[in-house]
Design a protein around this motif. Structure first.
Motif, PDB file in Angstrom:
ATOM      1  N   PRO A  20       0.815  -1.236   0.000  1.00  0.00           N
ATOM      2  CA  PRO A  20       0.000   0.000   0.000  1.00  0.00           C
ATOM      3  C   PRO A  20       0.838   1.272   0.000  1.00  0.00           C
ATOM      4  O   PRO A  20       0.497   2.240  -0.698  1.00  0.00           O
ATOM      5  N   VAL A  21       1.926   1.284   0.763  1.00  0.00           N
ATOM      6  CA  VAL A  21       2.784   2.465   0.774  1.00  0.00           C
ATOM      7  C   VAL A  21       3.447   2.657  -0.585  1.00  0.00           C
ATOM      8  O   VAL A  21       3.598   3.791  -1.068  1.00  0.00           O
ATOM      9  N   GLY A  22       3.828   1.552  -1.244  1.00  0.00           N
ATOM     10  CA  GLY A  22       4.407   1.661  -2.585  1.00  0.00           C
ATOM     11  C   GLY A  22       3.426   2.245  -3.585  1.00  0.00           C
ATOM     12  O   GLY A  22       3.796   3.087  -4.412  1.00  0.00           O
ATOM     13  N   ASN A  23       2.159   1.796  -3.512  1.00  0.00           N
ATOM     14  CA  ASN A  23       1.142   2.371  -4.407  1.00  0.00           C
ATOM     15  C   ASN A  23       0.921   3.854  -4.123  1.00  0.00           C
ATOM     16  O   ASN A  23       0.716   4.661  -5.050  1.00  0.00           O
ATOM     17  N   LEU A  24       0.981   4.236  -2.841  1.00  0.00           N
ATOM     18  CA  LEU A  24       0.832   5.648  -2.483  1.00  0.00           C
ATOM     19  C   LEU A  24       1.969   6.482  -3.043  1.00  0.00           C
ATOM     20  O   LEU A  24       1.760   7.598  -3.557  1.00  0.00           O
TER      21      LEU A  24
END
Length: 450
Positions: A63-67
């Motif tokens: 999720p942090v990578g997508n953000l």
């Protein structure tokens, strides 16, 4: 609840290494410390916190990578999105682990609980995150991974307190060479320095070669020669600097290097012969990239010249790596050495009943209809001899682009001549034999039908 401090590691000497009782006592002390730690409540709390922190970090990594990808898709950040994602993607897991472990560390400190294992894990994970981020700027994956592993190993040993005793021990193992001293530690330092300098020299050589290749005033051979000279000079400088870091006078290695060089010279005679031949080819420019050559049965275009071999691409798309020595010791046909225009000769046979002037004129006019055949010099047709079955003619024509192929244009010319002869009644010969029977009796011939 206090945690017992870990056993200290002191720099051993050679006598201690040879005494097995010392090794057993140290191992026993380490085992006793680990066993007392593992059964303690403080260790269980810290181990559980470490596991939970790392699991949460890797669960939130995607999720942090997508953000981050959405963040770098905004405005001016879009231009650096690819590089940012490439650098930050491998670091997200360790970086988030360090954040969670730092939070756990702060919480345990506020509760006045033991923090040894959490602090150790946070330092190790944080060091890996920083090192992985810095080594991500190295483009080559092999060098990037190698630098990351070596740097983190040194950082981990320093965090654990093992770096000082280990370096001290390795530095104590050495021998005297040429008035100097070489230890295992100095050899490792020289090796690391050589790897770093080799990478820097390779990168600088690549950058300078790219700049040299853009200079319009230099021909391809001069560009290649200058680029290879710069590369060899930088690599030789890197090796000399690495050797000098050992603390050995370079003059002391003269005799040794001479003997080793003599042995290597005999063993690598062919390699050095190809290297010297490559330099000669670059200097005299007899073979250069873009030339169309024939070497024995290989016909193609020179794609590139290296220090050891040349790349020749044939009309079939096959790439031949030919040692440079072959261009010096073997007869080479360079179709484009001084002039790209070349003359091609092909034999033609006609029947003995043929009107030769007409046939020769038809052959010349048919050759002129092929687009690749030059009008100046003009094609010519010559009478070359009287064979057993045919009158031998030779058509000669010129082309200006041998790199586009020789056999294909010859096929087009011969096909055009065949069409012209067929339309004008010029016959091609067939093999024929006259048989003479000697003897007084006639020969009877009988034809029998089934």
């Amino acid at each position: 609840m206090a945690t017992n401090p870990p056993p200290t590691i002191e720099t051993p000497d050679l006598e201690e290494l040879a005494d097995p009782e010392i090794w057993l006592s140290r191992l026993e002390s380490v085992w006793e410390w680990l066993r007392s730690e593992m059964v303690s409540i403080a260790f269980g709390v810290q181990a559980g916190a470490i596991v939970i922190g790392i699991l949460l970090a890797f669960a939130l990594r995607k999720p942090v990578g997508n953000l981050l990808q959405r963040l770098f898709s905004l405005g001016f950040l879009r231009r650096v999105r690819a590089d940012a994602v490439r650098l930050l993607a491998p670091v997200l897991g360790p970086a988030l682990s360090w954040v969670f472990l730092s939070a756990v560390l702060f919480t345990l400190q506020q509760l006045e609980m033991e923090i040894f294992w959490v602090r150790l894990a946070a330092n190790l994970v944080g060091a890996w995150a920083v090192i992985r981020l810095l080594t991500g700027f190295i483009a080559e994956p092999f060098w990037s991974r190698t630098a990351a592993i070596m740097s983190w190993t040194i950082a981990a040993m320093n965090i654990l307190g093992w770096l000082g005793p280990t370096t001290g021990f390795l530095d104590s193992l050495g021998v005297g060479v040429g008035g100097g001293r070489v230890s295992i530690m100095s050899a490792i330092q020289a090796l690391v320095l050589l790897v770093i300098l080799y990478w820097l020299a390779s990168r600088m050589a690549a950058i300078l070669s790219a700049r040299i290749n853009k200079l319009p005033s230099l021909n391809p051979s001069a560009r290649l020669l200058i680029g290879k000279s710069v590369q060899v000079t930088l690599l030789a400088t890197a090796i000399l600097l690495a050797l000098s870091s050992l603390g050995i006078p370079l003059g002391a290695l003269a005799i040794f290097s001479g003997a080793v060089g003599l042995g290597i010279g005999f063993g690598l005679q062919k390699i050095f012969s190809n290297l010297v031949s490559g330099v000669i080819l670059l200097l005299d420019r007899s073979i250069k990239p873009g030339d169309v050559i024939t070497l024995e049965e290989t016909y193609g275009r020179v794609n590139s010249l290296g220090m050891r071999f040349a790349s020749v691409i044939t009309r079939d798309g096959m790439e031949h790596l030919i040692p440079n020595e072959e261009f010096i010791t073997t007869k080479v046909i360079n179709w484009s050495f001084s002039d790209h225009a070349v003359r091609i000769k092909r034999m033609i046979g006609v029947d003995y009943t043929t009107d030769l002037p007409t046939a020769m004129e038809l052959a010349v006019e048919a050759s002129k209809t092929v687009p690749r055949v030059l009008n100046s010099p003009a094609p010519k047709c010559l009478l070359r001899g009287f064979g057993d079955n045919s009158i031998d003619l030779e058509i000669r024509f010129w082309i200006a682009d041998p790199g586009q192929g020789v056999n294909n244009v010859s096929s087009e010319v011969l096909l055009a001549i065949w069409k012209a002869f067929t339309e004008n009644g010029v016959n091609f010969p067939f093999p024929q034999r006259d048989i003479h029977f000697k003897g007084g009796d006639p020969v009877s011939v009988r034809i029998q039908r089934d």
